[in-house]
Scaffold this motif. Sequence first.
Motif, PDB file in Angstrom:
ATOM      1  N   TRP A 259       1.299  38.262 -38.636  1.00 44.14           N
ATOM      2  CA  TRP A 259       1.615  37.488 -37.439  1.00 44.14           C
ATOM      3  C   TRP A 259       0.618  37.721 -36.313  1.00 44.14           C
ATOM      4  CZ3 TRP A 259       4.613  33.664 -38.502  1.00 44.14           C
ATOM      5  CH2 TRP A 259       5.571  33.786 -39.500  1.00 44.14           C
ATOM      6  N   LEU A 260      -0.220  38.762 -36.419  1.00 46.38           N
ATOM      7  CA  LEU A 260      -1.199  39.051 -35.370  1.00 46.38           C
ATOM      8  C   LEU A 260      -2.559  38.419 -35.636  1.00 46.38           C
ATOM      9  CD1 LEU A 260      -0.326  42.805 -34.733  1.00 46.38           C
ATOM     10  CD2 LEU A 260       0.402  40.789 -33.428  1.00 46.38           C
ATOM     11  N   ALA A 261      -2.784  37.977 -36.864  1.00 48.37           N
ATOM     12  CA  ALA A 261      -4.066  37.356 -37.218  1.00 48.37           C
ATOM     13  C   ALA A 261      -3.778  36.023 -37.906  1.00 48.37           C
ATOM     14  CB  ALA A 261      -4.868  38.264 -38.136  1.00 48.37           C
ATOM     15  N   ASP A 262      -3.998  34.944 -37.203  1.00 50.89           N
ATOM     16  CA  ASP A 262      -3.700  33.616 -37.730  1.00 50.89           C
ATOM     17  C   ASP A 262      -4.982  32.940 -38.206  1.00 50.89           C
ATOM     18  OD1 ASP A 262      -2.154  31.485 -38.439  1.00 50.89           O
ATOM     19  OD2 ASP A 262      -1.540  30.952 -36.410  1.00 50.89           O
ATOM     20  N   GLU A 263      -4.855  32.008 -39.100  1.00 54.43           N
ATOM     21  CA  GLU A 263      -5.981  31.212 -39.573  1.00 54.43           C
ATOM     22  C   GLU A 263      -5.683  29.746 -39.297  1.00 54.43           C
ATOM     23  OE1 GLU A 263      -7.679  32.198 -43.544  1.00 54.43           O
ATOM     24  OE2 GLU A 263      -6.078  33.696 -43.555  1.00 54.43           O
ATOM     25  N   ILE A 264      -6.636  29.049 -38.710  1.00 51.81           N
ATOM     26  CA  ILE A 264      -6.445  27.638 -38.396  1.00 51.81           C
ATOM     27  C   ILE A 264      -7.029  26.763 -39.502  1.00 51.81           C
ATOM     28  CG2 ILE A 264      -7.046  25.806 -36.779  1.00 51.81           C
ATOM     29  CD1 ILE A 264      -6.930  27.987 -34.583  1.00 51.81           C
ATOM     30  N   ILE A 265      -8.218  27.091 -39.940  1.00 55.53           N
ATOM     31  CA  ILE A 265      -8.861  26.373 -41.041  1.00 55.53           C
ATOM     32  C   ILE A 265      -8.976  27.357 -42.205  1.00 55.53           C
ATOM     33  CG2 ILE A 265     -10.888  25.105 -41.836  1.00 55.53           C
ATOM     34  CD1 ILE A 265      -9.797  23.645 -39.513  1.00 55.53           C
ATOM     35  N   MET A 266      -8.339  27.030 -43.317  1.00 59.72           N
ATOM     36  CA  MET A 266      -8.336  27.917 -44.468  1.00 59.72           C
ATOM     37  C   MET A 266      -9.645  27.808 -45.245  1.00 59.72           C
ATOM     38  SD  MET A 266      -5.425  29.473 -44.443  1.00 59.72           S
ATOM     39  CE  MET A 266      -5.390  30.152 -46.083  1.00 59.72           C
ATOM     40  N   GLN A 267     -10.135  28.947 -45.672  1.00 60.15           N
ATOM     41  CA  GLN A 267     -11.316  28.987 -46.530  1.00 60.15           C
ATOM     42  C   GLN A 267     -10.917  29.258 -47.980  1.00 60.15           C
ATOM     43  OE1 GLN A 267     -14.266  28.146 -45.208  1.00 60.15           O
ATOM     44  NE2 GLN A 267     -13.278  27.990 -43.223  1.00 60.15           N
ATOM     45  N   ASP A 268      -9.787  29.943 -48.177  1.00 58.46           N
ATOM     46  CA  ASP A 268      -9.311  30.218 -49.530  1.00 58.46           C
ATOM     47  C   ASP A 268      -8.924  28.919 -50.211  1.00 58.46           C
ATOM     48  OD1 ASP A 268      -9.617  32.865 -48.877  1.00 58.46           O
ATOM     49  OD2 ASP A 268      -7.484  33.258 -48.609  1.00 58.46           O
ATOM     50  N   VAL A 269      -9.005  28.918 -51.523  1.00 58.10           N
ATOM     51  CA  VAL A 269      -8.693  27.720 -52.294  1.00 58.10           C
ATOM     52  C   VAL A 269      -7.304  27.861 -52.898  1.00 58.10           C
ATOM     53  CG1 VAL A 269      -9.392  26.321 -54.277  1.00 58.10           C
ATOM     54  CG2 VAL A 269     -11.131  27.355 -52.800  1.00 58.10           C
ATOM     55  N   PRO A 270      -6.455  26.862 -52.702  1.00 57.98           N
ATOM     56  CA  PRO A 270      -5.128  26.918 -53.323  1.00 57.98           C
ATOM     57  C   PRO A 270      -5.227  26.759 -54.843  1.00 57.98           C
ATOM     58  CG  PRO A 270      -5.369  24.930 -51.983  1.00 57.98           C
ATOM     59  CD  PRO A 270      -6.641  25.680 -51.889  1.00 57.98           C
ATOM     60  N   ILE A 271      -4.224  27.262 -55.534  1.00 61.35           N
ATOM     61  CA  ILE A 271      -4.141  27.055 -56.977  1.00 61.35           C
ATOM     62  C   ILE A 271      -3.788  25.591 -57.234  1.00 61.35           C
ATOM     63  CG2 ILE A 271      -2.903  27.670 -59.096  1.00 61.35           C
ATOM     64  CD1 ILE A 271      -2.199  30.363 -57.614  1.00 61.35           C
ATOM     65  N   THR A 272      -2.794  25.116 -56.492  1.00 65.69           N
ATOM     66  CA  THR A 272      -2.282  23.751 -56.648  1.00 65.69           C
ATOM     67  C   THR A 272      -2.118  23.121 -55.277  1.00 65.69           C
ATOM     68  OG1 THR A 272      -1.090  24.313 -58.674  1.00 65.69           O
ATOM     69  CG2 THR A 272      -0.305  22.386 -57.480  1.00 65.69           C
ATOM     70  N   THR A 273      -2.454  21.842 -55.172  1.00 66.84           N
ATOM     71  CA  THR A 273      -2.118  21.079 -53.979  1.00 66.84           C
ATOM     72  C   THR A 273      -1.152  19.980 -54.388  1.00 66.84           C
ATOM     73  OG1 THR A 273      -4.077  19.658 -54.230  1.00 66.84           O
ATOM     74  CG2 THR A 273      -4.283  21.552 -52.754  1.00 66.84           C
ATOM     75  N   ILE A 274      -0.334  19.568 -53.438  1.00 62.62           N
ATOM     76  CA  ILE A 274       0.635  18.504 -53.681  1.00 62.62           C
ATOM     77  C   ILE A 274       0.392  17.432 -52.635  1.00 62.62           C
ATOM     78  CG2 ILE A 274       3.079  17.873 -53.788  1.00 62.62           C
ATOM     79  CD1 ILE A 274       3.623  20.850 -54.556  1.00 62.62           C
ATOM     80  N   GLU A 275       0.149  16.234 -53.109  1.00 63.38           N
ATOM     81  CA  GLU A 275      -0.087  15.087 -52.237  1.00 63.38           C
ATOM     82  C   GLU A 275       1.021  14.071 -52.460  1.00 63.38           C
ATOM     83  OE1 GLU A 275      -2.126  14.819 -49.869  1.00 63.38           O
ATOM     84  OE2 GLU A 275      -3.939  15.964 -50.299  1.00 63.38           O
ATOM     85  N   ILE A 276       1.653  13.658 -51.378  1.00 66.04           N
ATOM     86  CA  ILE A 276       2.690  12.632 -51.418  1.00 66.04           C
ATOM     87  C   ILE A 276       2.080  11.363 -50.837  1.00 66.04           C
ATOM     88  CG2 ILE A 276       4.996  11.970 -50.625  1.00 66.04           C
ATOM     89  CD1 ILE A 276       5.453  15.078 -50.172  1.00 66.04           C
ATOM     90  N   LEU A 277       2.075  10.308 -51.621  1.00 68.40           N
ATOM     91  CA  LEU A 277       1.505   9.051 -51.154  1.00 68.40           C
ATOM     92  C   LEU A 277       2.311   8.540 -49.970  1.00 68.40           C
ATOM     93  CD1 LEU A 277      -0.729   6.934 -51.826  1.00 68.40           C
ATOM     94  CD2 LEU A 277       1.039   5.697 -53.083  1.00 68.40           C
ATOM     95  N   SER A 278       1.637   8.320 -48.853  1.00 73.05           N
ATOM     96  CA  SER A 278       2.276   7.806 -47.640  1.00 73.05           C
ATOM     97  C   SER A 278       2.355   6.285 -47.707  1.00 73.05           C
ATOM     98  CB  SER A 278       1.474   8.221 -46.410  1.00 73.05           C
ATOM     99  OG  SER A 278       1.454   9.614 -46.298  1.00 73.05           O
ATOM    100  N   PRO A 279       3.266   5.675 -46.941  1.00 81.68           N
ATOM    101  CA  PRO A 279       3.465   4.225 -47.018  1.00 81.68           C
ATOM    102  C   PRO A 279       2.218   3.391 -46.761  1.00 81.68           C
ATOM    103  CG  PRO A 279       5.149   5.231 -45.652  1.00 81.68           C
ATOM    104  CD  PRO A 279       4.174   6.307 -46.006  1.00 81.68           C
ATOM    105  N   GLU A 280       1.376   3.807 -45.850  1.00 80.16           N
ATOM    106  CA  GLU A 280       0.194   3.019 -45.498  1.00 80.16           C
ATOM    107  C   GLU A 280      -1.080   3.544 -46.148  1.00 80.16           C
ATOM    108  OE1 GLU A 280       0.473   0.190 -43.750  1.00 80.16           O
ATOM    109  OE2 GLU A 280       2.621   0.565 -43.777  1.00 80.16           O
TER     110      GLU A 280
END
Length: 146
Positions: free
Chosen positions: A69-90
């Motif tokens: 909680w004392l060290a936050d990251e705004i832009i991640m450099q680590d790579v996720p194992i899996t990403t999940i994308e939900i198609l948005s209406p537009e």
Amino acid sequence: MEAIIEPVTDYEDEKISSINHAELQSHLSFLLRAAYRQEYSIYTELDFDFAAGKTRPDLCIMPKRKVDWLADEIIMQDVPITTIEILSPEQSLNSLTDRIYKKHFPAGVKTVWLVVPTVQTVSILLPERRQINFSQGVGTDPVTNI
């Protein structure tokens, strides 16, 4: 005096959320955390700066991390194992799959879940352009076994 206007980044410009999108994202996050929090860290809407460009998946599954909680990251450099994308209406399906194959997989993401709410399908995409599609029953991610 002239004002300098920086261009808006294009990695999420076309994503417009909706109540169904938000509902589905919340449910997926809750279910994944409930079942897999001992093995993985599950995050929503994290910004990643991959070599091929910035992206913000709806959810991502990372190796288990301890919260600092004392060290936050705004832009991640680590790579996720899996990403999940939900198609948005537009959002265009082509632009979303283009982003997945040009940014997520080259960065080292192992699998991407592509959720299409209107037709109630999930496709688990793999880097070699293989995919597992399902609209009923149980589908299993071959990398995480989720």
